[in-house]
Design a protein around this motif. Sequence first.
Motif, PDB file in Angstrom:
ATOM      1  N   LYS A 135      16.819  48.437  16.594  1.00  0.00           N
ATOM      2  CA  LYS A 135      17.004  48.672  18.028  1.00  0.00           C
ATOM      3  C   LYS A 135      17.421  47.396  18.761  1.00  0.00           C
ATOM      4  O   LYS A 135      17.777  47.425  19.932  1.00  0.00           O
ATOM      5  N   ARG A 136      17.308  46.252  18.081  1.00  0.00           N
ATOM      6  CA  ARG A 136      17.600  44.985  18.750  1.00  0.00           C
ATOM      7  C   ARG A 136      18.729  44.289  17.972  1.00  0.00           C
ATOM      8  O   ARG A 136      18.514  43.761  16.881  1.00  0.00           O
ATOM      9  N   ALA A 137      19.908  44.332  18.556  1.00  0.00           N
ATOM     10  CA  ALA A 137      21.079  43.853  17.821  1.00  0.00           C
ATOM     11  C   ALA A 137      21.719  42.637  18.483  1.00  0.00           C
ATOM     12  O   ALA A 137      21.807  42.570  19.715  1.00  0.00           O
ATOM     13  N   ALA A 138      22.145  41.698  17.650  1.00  0.00           N
ATOM     14  CA  ALA A 138      22.949  40.577  18.143  1.00  0.00           C
ATOM     15  C   ALA A 138      24.402  40.888  17.836  1.00  0.00           C
ATOM     16  O   ALA A 138      24.717  41.398  16.761  1.00  0.00           O
ATOM     17  N   MET A 139      25.276  40.646  18.800  1.00  0.00           N
ATOM     18  CA  MET A 139      26.710  40.911  18.595  1.00  0.00           C
ATOM     19  C   MET A 139      27.454  39.596  18.419  1.00  0.00           C
ATOM     20  O   MET A 139      27.364  38.711  19.270  1.00  0.00           O
ATOM     21  N   ILE A 140      28.186  39.488  17.328  1.00  0.00           N
ATOM     22  CA  ILE A 140      28.968  38.271  17.061  1.00  0.00           C
ATOM     23  C   ILE A 140      30.380  38.725  16.701  1.00  0.00           C
ATOM     24  O   ILE A 140      30.601  39.298  15.623  1.00  0.00           O
ATOM     25  N   PHE A 141      31.313  38.492  17.585  1.00  0.00           N
ATOM     26  CA  PHE A 141      32.688  38.903  17.333  1.00  0.00           C
ATOM     27  C   PHE A 141      33.635  37.718  17.499  1.00  0.00           C
ATOM     28  O   PHE A 141      33.499  36.937  18.443  1.00  0.00           O
ATOM     29  N   GLU A 142      34.581  37.634  16.579  1.00  0.00           N
ATOM     30  CA  GLU A 142      35.575  36.550  16.658  1.00  0.00           C
ATOM     31  C   GLU A 142      36.559  36.856  17.795  1.00  0.00           C
ATOM     32  O   GLU A 142      36.791  38.022  18.127  1.00  0.00           O
ATOM     33  N   ASN A 143      37.100  35.785  18.361  1.00  0.00           N
ATOM     34  CA  ASN A 143      37.974  36.001  19.528  1.00  0.00           C
ATOM     35  C   ASN A 143      39.418  36.313  19.123  1.00  0.00           C
ATOM     36  O   ASN A 143      40.339  35.566  19.413  1.00  0.00           O
ATOM     37  N   ASN A 144      39.576  37.427  18.431  1.00  0.00           N
ATOM     38  CA  ASN A 144      40.926  37.945  18.205  1.00  0.00           C
ATOM     39  C   ASN A 144      40.966  39.394  18.662  1.00  0.00           C
ATOM     40  O   ASN A 144      39.928  40.043  18.828  1.00  0.00           O
ATOM     41  N   ILE A 145      42.150  39.882  18.874  1.00  0.00           N
ATOM     42  CA  ILE A 145      42.334  41.179  19.520  1.00  0.00           C
ATOM     43  C   ILE A 145      41.690  42.319  18.732  1.00  0.00           C
ATOM     44  O   ILE A 145      41.112  43.250  19.310  1.00  0.00           O
ATOM     45  N   GLY A 146      41.752  42.237  17.412  1.00  0.00           N
ATOM     46  CA  GLY A 146      41.197  43.304  16.593  1.00  0.00           C
ATOM     47  C   GLY A 146      39.678  43.362  16.685  1.00  0.00           C
ATOM     48  O   GLY A 146      39.093  44.425  16.896  1.00  0.00           O
ATOM     49  N   ASP A 147      39.045  42.209  16.529  1.00  0.00           N
ATOM     50  CA  ASP A 147      37.581  42.177  16.536  1.00  0.00           C
ATOM     51  C   ASP A 147      37.014  42.418  17.929  1.00  0.00           C
ATOM     52  O   ASP A 147      35.994  43.081  18.086  1.00  0.00           O
TER      53      ASP A 147
END
Lengths: 448, 296
Positions: free
Chosen positions: A190-202
């Motif tokens: 229920k407790r999620a960390a979001m880590i996304f690379e800074n490109n258009i797809g991600d």
Amino acid sequence: MKARQGSGYREVAPARARRRRIVAPIAAALPIVGLGIGGALPAGASARPHAGGTINVGVIGPMTGPAAEIGTLMSAACASGIHVVNAAGGALGNKLSCDLIDDTGDPADAVPNVTRALATASNLKMTVGLESNTAATTIPLVNNAQIPMFSTNGLVAFDKTTDRYFWRTTPADNQNGAAFAVWAVKEGYKRAAMIFENNIGDQGNEPGVVQGIDHLGGKISINVTIPGDAASYSSVVERVIASHPQVLIAEADPQSAATFFSEYKQLNHGHVPPIVTGTDSLTPDYLSAMEKVLGKSYVTKDISLVGSHIDPGSVAYRAYKAALYASPTVKNPALVLGVGVISSIYDGIVVMSLAMDMAHSTTGSVYNADIEKVTSASPGAVVVHTYAQGLAALKRHKAIDYVGVEGQITFDKYHNSPGNFSASAFNADGSPRSLGVIAGSEVQKLLG
Amino acid sequence: MKLLIEAIGFGIATGAVIALGAVGFSVQFGISNVLNITYGSMMTLAAFVGYAFLQLNVNVWIVMAITSAVIGVASVVFNRILLEPLKRRGTSFVGIIIATVSAAIVLQYAIVVFVGATAHSFGEQSGRTLTVLDLVFTTSQVIIICTTVALMVGFHLLLTRTKIGRAMRATSTNRTVARACGIRTERIIDFTWLLSGAMCGAAGVALAITTVSFDFTLGSTFLIYMIAAAVLGGIGQPYGAMVGGLVVGIASQVAGAYWSPAYQDVIAFVILIIMLLVRPRGLFSAGAVTRRLANT
């Protein structure tokens, strides 16, 4: 280009592919010339090939550069698609051949490369690929050339596109993101960390995750965007660890992911929470990079890869699998099989070939309208799962409904058919194993 | 406060890797007067040479030493075969830069031909995690920091305290006059390229250890940071390159800790621009250093 006799497969030889990159600055001066040619003589208006000729399938994707593995997967799916069509005699009697068009994964480089290919490739009658990083620049070019395309891009902008020649059987990225959230919550986190690379797809996944987690009563502990290929992410990693996540919903290229999770492991005393990521990470590169950092046990047990659903029990899947294993140019069919997005290329080639057969034309502007007809579950339509079945039914003057690797295709008025989702995990040998299915309707409901 | 201290620690570790490459780049540029863009591709080559040795189960630090030697020799050969002939033909400074850009692309894609475009990994080489006053380092980071400091001090002492160092400076200032004074300038140039190439090799391996996974773009990705560090510190100044590397590293990590990590590089380069506006010739300006060297 190097022609491979028998396989109907054309491959960009490495040296040629590199030259494409090297001459990019020179090629940048060509779009005006290329567009001029394309405008005067769109590929769809060129002379119709006689039966017994060759139709080129343009595979537009990153064949070189950091994202080259996506291009390899696309090429494999194309090889399987043309294999089944050619085995049944071809589209309108014409053999298909894959023509790899290197967009380098870079929107700026993609324009001259694709423009040149559209202007110079002979009998380029269908296209596949056109992934997220370059879709915004390449899809208009292909649409203007009146060549039907099955795109694997996940951009939300194409949910309501008016591009006539655009077709998509994979979900937009925000739907993918929402599917990540559904899977994480289903797994009890229920407790999620979001880590996304800074490109258009991600980045496209991010809104769906936020919306999904929120609707499902979960909590985002932290939401960070990371630059790709940094020497270190330690400061960011510390912030993520301090937010005490139960699960990490993350999308990044193998190099960035390896650096990030290596530091996570170091700074969190060897412990890394489970990871939910996209099936586009279902690659040997990602597996190898993560395995060396987190170990085989973690990689096979604690990483869930969520993406378009494919049913391994379906007739279409078995045909797809057989074609992949039978294609001499496909090096790792087990890996290709697990990536749902990539199977849409196979389905796309089968659908476009059947549409050509139904329209009795290889001209894009003519057979484009038949793409929806061959996938329509209309009353009396014969359900077919392979190109050979479809061709046989068409010869009997029957209406057909092609149900492909991703299941029933139901295009909306914007030519999108998102389908269901599934979660997979890595087997020790890198092949995928199914963990479960997420209904497309469940995801759509989250996004309103 | 704890977050700031940690970020500074991470910045020192990151900066040390950048500095390791920047010191070699700065000295190479300062003495040979060649802005060698091939330096980035040489780092990539070093990572793959190191990877090859690692497959033979050689200890990673021995791999770094061997690779340094290999890349040092490769750099000498590169200078002899390509750059020196261009100089003899009177090619302009910009012309030589373009030649190095071209060579960088050729080398980068030659690497792809041999090893492919896929990612490779040194595996987990970081070792134990050490915490000192909220500063967190891994064993490999400590070794890289110590290596960088040792090489920087060594370079400085070489340039300021040895006969060959004085010959290098003389060659850098005016090669014709140096030759007239009896200095064998060709050998001095070779020696400079050997040393700076070795630094480049060490930096390539250090980068591969730090990023864990890498591909053929490794060197070109980080070259810009190394050039920034070298320019920030003052071209030709080992201490300057070290400080420049630390500024870039610490700024990016502090930015990542307090603002959006997506902009950590942007903030580092904004600082670089501001500092150059204040001190156009870099932190350790050539004038000040020349005066100091003249007294040694």
